[in-house]
Design a protein around this motif. Structure first.
Motif, PDB file in Angstrom:
ATOM      1  N   SER A   1      32.265  38.275  41.390  1.00 58.60           N
ATOM      2  CA  SER A   1      33.424  38.333  41.137  1.00 58.60           C
ATOM      3  C   SER A   1      34.177  37.706  42.339  1.00 58.60           C
ATOM      4  CB  SER A   1      33.017  40.097  42.291  1.00 58.60           C
ATOM      5  OG  SER A   1      34.568  40.946  41.962  1.00 58.60           O
ATOM      6  N   LEU A   2      35.334  37.198  41.078  1.00 56.80           N
ATOM      7  CA  LEU A   2      36.296  35.822  41.777  1.00 56.80           C
ATOM      8  C   LEU A   2      37.905  36.863  41.551  1.00 56.80           C
ATOM      9  CD1 LEU A   2      34.666  32.814  40.107  1.00 56.80           C
ATOM     10  CD2 LEU A   2      34.800  33.840  42.497  1.00 56.80           C
ATOM     11  N   PRO A   3      37.981  37.756  42.102  1.00 57.09           N
ATOM     12  CA  PRO A   3      39.277  37.990  42.653  1.00 57.09           C
ATOM     13  C   PRO A   3      40.909  37.002  43.255  1.00 57.09           C
ATOM     14  CG  PRO A   3      38.301  39.048  44.568  1.00 57.09           C
ATOM     15  CD  PRO A   3      37.756  38.298  43.906  1.00 57.09           C
ATOM     16  N   TYR A   4      40.151  36.929  43.578  1.00 55.62           N
ATOM     17  CA  TYR A   4      40.812  35.304  44.603  1.00 55.62           C
ATOM     18  C   TYR A   4      40.430  34.364  44.513  1.00 55.62           C
ATOM     19  CZ  TYR A   4      39.635  37.721  48.738  1.00 55.62           C
ATOM     20  OH  TYR A   4      38.119  37.735  49.785  1.00 55.62           O
ATOM     21  N   GLU A   5      41.296  33.043  44.469  1.00 55.02           N
ATOM     22  CA  GLU A   5      40.210  31.363  44.570  1.00 55.02           C
ATOM     23  C   GLU A   5      39.997  31.098  45.634  1.00 55.02           C
ATOM     24  OE1 GLU A   5      44.016  32.390  44.321  1.00 55.02           O
ATOM     25  OE2 GLU A   5      44.295  32.156  41.558  1.00 55.02           O
ATOM     26  N   THR A   6      40.410  31.689  46.821  1.00 51.65           N
ATOM     27  CA  THR A   6      39.759  30.959  47.898  1.00 51.65           C
ATOM     28  C   THR A   6      38.085  31.316  48.490  1.00 51.65           C
ATOM     29  OG1 THR A   6      41.230  32.022  48.859  1.00 51.65           O
ATOM     30  CG2 THR A   6      41.232  30.301  49.678  1.00 51.65           C
ATOM     31  N   LEU A   7      37.948  32.039  47.120  1.00 48.43           N
ATOM     32  CA  LEU A   7      36.546  31.882  47.197  1.00 48.43           C
ATOM     33  C   LEU A   7      35.485  31.269  45.958  1.00 48.43           C
ATOM     34  CD1 LEU A   7      36.717  36.503  46.161  1.00 48.43           C
ATOM     35  CD2 LEU A   7      36.038  35.102  48.594  1.00 48.43           C
ATOM     36  N   TYR A   8      35.970  30.370  45.675  1.00 52.69           N
ATOM     37  CA  TYR A   8      35.847  29.496  44.683  1.00 52.69           C
ATOM     38  C   TYR A   8      34.435  28.718  45.532  1.00 52.69           C
ATOM     39  CZ  TYR A   8      38.955  30.018  41.910  1.00 52.69           C
ATOM     40  OH  TYR A   8      40.386  30.145  39.661  1.00 52.69           O
ATOM     41  N   THR A   9      34.857  28.637  46.816  1.00 51.19           N
ATOM     42  CA  THR A   9      33.399  26.904  47.486  1.00 51.19           C
ATOM     43  C   THR A   9      31.783  28.158  48.019  1.00 51.19           C
ATOM     44  OG1 THR A   9      34.647  27.370  49.687  1.00 51.19           O
ATOM     45  CG2 THR A   9      35.220  25.669  48.242  1.00 51.19           C
ATOM     46  N   ASN A  10      32.769  29.904  48.009  1.00 55.20           N
ATOM     47  CA  ASN A  10      31.305  30.327  49.023  1.00 55.20           C
ATOM     48  C   ASN A  10      30.734  30.830  47.310  1.00 55.20           C
ATOM     49  OD1 ASN A  10      32.960  30.548  51.153  1.00 55.20           O
ATOM     50  ND2 ASN A  10      32.729  32.409  50.698  1.00 55.20           N
ATOM     51  N   ALA A  11      31.211  30.693  45.977  1.00 59.01           N
ATOM     52  CA  ALA A  11      30.420  30.258  44.623  1.00 59.01           C
ATOM     53  C   ALA A  11      30.070  29.906  45.164  1.00 59.01           C
ATOM     54  CB  ALA A  11      31.020  31.048  43.827  1.00 59.01           C
ATOM     55  N   LEU A  12      29.770  28.878  45.095  1.00 56.91           N
ATOM     56  CA  LEU A  12      29.100  27.161  44.938  1.00 56.91           C
ATOM     57  C   LEU A  12      28.109  26.919  45.723  1.00 56.91           C
ATOM     58  CD1 LEU A  12      31.507  26.769  43.594  1.00 56.91           C
ATOM     59  CD2 LEU A  12      31.327  24.153  44.503  1.00 56.91           C
ATOM     60  N   ASN A  13      28.371  28.253  46.722  1.00 57.61           N
ATOM     61  CA  ASN A  13      27.570  28.131  48.177  1.00 57.61           C
ATOM     62  C   ASN A  13      26.405  28.716  48.276  1.00 57.61           C
ATOM     63  OD1 ASN A  13      26.655  26.746  51.102  1.00 57.61           O
ATOM     64  ND2 ASN A  13      27.538  28.460  51.339  1.00 57.61           N
ATOM     65  N   ALA A  14      26.888  30.185  47.938  1.00 61.01           N
ATOM     66  CA  ALA A  14      25.755  31.401  46.838  1.00 61.01           C
ATOM     67  C   ALA A  14      25.022  30.323  46.209  1.00 61.01           C
ATOM     68  CB  ALA A  14      26.386  32.004  46.369  1.00 61.01           C
ATOM     69  N   LEU A  15      25.006  30.118  44.913  1.00 58.46           N
ATOM     70  CA  LEU A  15      24.168  29.829  43.678  1.00 58.46           C
ATOM     71  C   LEU A  15      23.187  28.119  44.517  1.00 58.46           C
ATOM     72  CD1 LEU A  15      26.501  28.524  41.092  1.00 58.46           C
ATOM     73  CD2 LEU A  15      24.944  30.910  41.070  1.00 58.46           C
ATOM     74  N   ASP A  16      23.912  27.507  45.782  1.00 60.30           N
ATOM     75  CA  ASP A  16      22.860  27.108  46.243  1.00 60.30           C
ATOM     76  C   ASP A  16      22.352  27.742  46.974  1.00 60.30           C
ATOM     77  OD1 ASP A  16      22.908  24.187  46.874  1.00 60.30           O
ATOM     78  OD2 ASP A  16      22.729  24.468  48.853  1.00 60.30           O
ATOM     79  N   LEU A  17      22.444  28.699  47.984  1.00 66.50           N
ATOM     80  CA  LEU A  17      21.584  28.933  48.942  1.00 66.50           C
ATOM     81  C   LEU A  17      20.726  29.754  47.834  1.00 66.50           C
ATOM     82  CD1 LEU A  17      20.939  29.680  51.753  1.00 66.50           C
ATOM     83  CD2 LEU A  17      22.654  31.460  51.691  1.00 66.50           C
TER      84      LEU A  17
END
Ligand code: SF4
Length: 644
Positions: A114-130
């Protein structure tokens, strides 16, 4: 891949070393735990921020229920671990896992962000990596889940195109089923990942970036977007549900204190007001309402199943809900005997709003919130949120008269054509409101001015204009800090770097994806958290890729410019947006489109859905026959000028 019991064992060793371990253990009331082995499709839904924020997200809750309603699929949840937990997880070799069954995310068939706002983008990358899943979509193979994303920020999906396999554009209630069905069909028939992605790309509302090629011009603006597979939609038109399904009622009850421990019932979706700065108002059209009975029943079920003591009736503009008075009466009578606080946010500035809040009086907090957004009538005409000054003053007087002591006023600086006089007017208006309060309740009167900064968002009438520079923003904020010096007026504002980062990410193109990747590699995560913001890291990442941030944020767009998000359609025509923009520059307002349809494009785009749902439930006029969708060329108007 670790098993759930191995993950659990390792967690036992680290949980006491981190703050709020309750974020990471699951087991909350109202979760759904299905049998993993006998359920065909496993979907992990991720809100890429901490549990405290993500667990109350309504969008994710809707999808959780939709998937778990199926016998052949299960949905489980994951959130971003806070820094301390991430450190411990990486050290202990624990991948990101789901809270319901502790399965590693890599074991799921589908990962949905769920990406309601743009400042979550790096967290999404980090979640995939983790999770041990390749961050880049191009590096995933048959062993990896399909990574999908939806939410308002995907109105411009291009900055995240390199990391997401499939974007679900628009509302998720139906497309999530189409995606699951397609993945299941593909697996049954032995299709390879690439072939399944091609099938996914044919789902209405699904955007699979790898099957679209972007051509750029020499000046780095877009020339065109070309589908690489025959028959793919261009533009990809958002999905909507013709009728809102029953709202979620079994809200998850966290075991720890979170940001919003409450039941939220969406009373309507969409907005007809046409505020020109408001992306949500443009991209969530058409307006569809739930009935009073349905809202009251859902609220009752949800309060019973959770024990929460707060109810929020959500919409973009509560006063515009057709039967708002009946709703408030019904809800307050229904919960009369219960100690329940009822929030009705997003009220218009008019005395009827005060009446509404008065009905909920003994259940509310102390502050009354109004959002004039601008402080001069000229600016309010430009942004199409026209309220005469007198009406603001009369309404605030009425609020103080009825016993509220604090009025929160929300403004934005940085609107197109704004001058320092318009900013000064914010301070003047706050002082006038406080003076009214003092006349009524003396020195108990308080004003809280919340001043954010405008970001010209994609798919809005203001998408052509530039964002204020850091210097302009600071000058305006400093003016307010200087002149708003009454101790009973509290001023809060958005840091210029937060605004500029939001602008960079929301207005980016495909080349921005490499910037996001580099910024994340260099430590940018939790960008929505002020204390974690690493603006310099972002600026260095732009430089490393030879990109000028100003190209994205501080450039007025030509009338004939093709936007990076142009192959994604919210159903609202570009031509409509542009005409509305021109009207704004002339100070012309548009009335609520329920009173007069301005042919924004929604009706021809969704004519079948409208025809199948006659009556008052939709707020657009009824249609008799299908109208072909036509995109008229933009008029040749030459350059426009936004006076600054
Ligand atoms: S079609 Fe008409 S009534 Fe419906 S949202 Fe657009 S302008 Fe408003």
């Amino acid at each position: 891949m670790l098993t759930p019991s191995e993950i659990e064992r390792r967690l036992d060793r680290i949980l006491l070393r981190v703050a709020k371990p309750g974020r990471y253990v699951g087991g909350e009331k109202n979760i759904t735990v299905k049998d993993w082995a006998t359920t065909e499709t496993h979907v992990a839904l991720i809100f890429p921020d901490i549990y405290d924020i993500g667990v109350s997200n309504v969008g994710l809750k809707i999808l959780y229920d939709q998937v778990n309603m199926r016998n052949d699929a299960l949905a489980e949840r994951a959130y971003s671990p806070w820094h301390d937990m991430e450190e411990q997880m990486r050290a202990a070799g624990i991948p990101l896992y789901s809270l319901e069954s502790y399965h590693p995310l890599a074991a799921f068939d589908i990962i949905g962000f769920s990406l309601p706002y743009e400042t979550l983008y790096t967290n999404a990358l980090n979640a995939l990596d983790l999770a041990g899943i390749p961050v880049r979509a191009s590096e995933r193979d048959e062993s990896h889940p399909f990574v999908i994303a939806g939410g308002h920020s995907t109105t411009n999906p291009e900055p995240m195109h390199a990391f997401i396999d499939v974007f679900a554009i628009g509302e998720g209630e139906e497309i999530i089923h189409d995606i699951i069905d397609t993945v299941q069909r593909g697996k049954h028939t032995g299709l390879a990942r690439e072939a399944i992605l091609r099938e996914l790309a044919r789902i209405p509302g699904a955007y699979v970036p790898r099957f679209y090629h972007v051509h750029y011009q020499e000046d780095h603006t877009l020339e065109r977007v070309e589908p690489l597979v025959e028959g793919l939609a261009n533009p990809v038109i958002k999905r909507i549900v013709a009728k809102l399904p029953p709202p979620p009622t079994k809200f998850i009850v966290p075991n720890i204190e979170i940001v919003h421990n409450r039941v939220s019932v969406e009373i309507m979706r969409g907005c007809t007001r046409g505020c020109r700065f408001c992306q949500a108002g443009m991209i969530t059209r058409p307006v569809r309402e739930r009935s009073v009975d349905e809202v009251v029943q859902a609220a009752d079920d949800a309060i019973r199943s959770t024990g929460f003591e707060e109810l929020a009736l959500l919409s973009l503009s509560s006063s515009d809900y057709t039967q708002v008075l009946d709703l408030v009466t019904a809800v307050s009578e229904h919960f009369d005997k219960q100690h329940l606080s009822i929030a009705l946010p997003s009220l218009r500035i008019e005395s009827v709003s005060v009446d509404l809040m008065d009905k909920l009086r003994d259940r509310r907090g102390t502050g009354f919130t109004l959002a004039p957004e601008a402080a001069t009538e000229r600016m309010r005409r430009i942004i199409n949120k026209f309220i005469p000054d007198d009406e603001i003053i009369n309404t605030t007087r009425e609020i103080y008269r009825r016993g509220w002591t604090t009025i929160k006023l929300y403004f934005m600086i940085g609107h197109p054509a704004e001058t320092l006089e318009d900013v000064q007017a914010i301070a003047d208006l706050c002082k006038r409101v406080l003076a009214e309060g003092r006349k009524v309740i003396g020195y108990k009167a308080r004003v809280h001015a919340g001043v954010s900064t405008f970001v010209p968002k994609p798919q809005t009438p203001f998408q052509w204009v530039s964002c204020d520079t850091a210097e302009q923003i600071k000058a305006k904020q400093n003016l307010l800090k200087r002149v708003l010096n009454d101790k009973n007026i509290k001023l809060s504002w958005t840091h210029p770097e937060d605004t500029l980062l939001e602008a960079l990410l929301s207005r980016g193109d495909r080349r921005t994806a490499e910037v996001i990747y580099t910024a994340w590699k260099n430590g940018a995560i939790f960008d929505a958290w002020q204390e974690d913001r690493k603006y310099e890291t972002w600026i260095s990442a732009f430089a490393e890729h030879g990109l000028d941030p100003a190209f994205y944020t501080h450039r007025q767009r030509r009338t004939d410019e093709i936007f990076p998000w142009e192959h994604i359609s919210s159903g609202v025509r570009k031509n409509f947006l542009f005409q509305d923009f021109r009207q704004s520059l002339e100070g012309q307002i548009r009335v609520d489109c329920r009173l007069q349809c301005f042919a924004c494009g929604i009706l021809p785009t969704f004519s079948n859905a409208r025809r199948e749902n006659p009556g008052e439930y939709w707020k657009c006029p009824e249609v008799k026959s299908p109208a072909p969708r036509r995109e008229l060329p933009l008029p040749v108007v030459g350059d426009y000028r936004v006076p600054h």
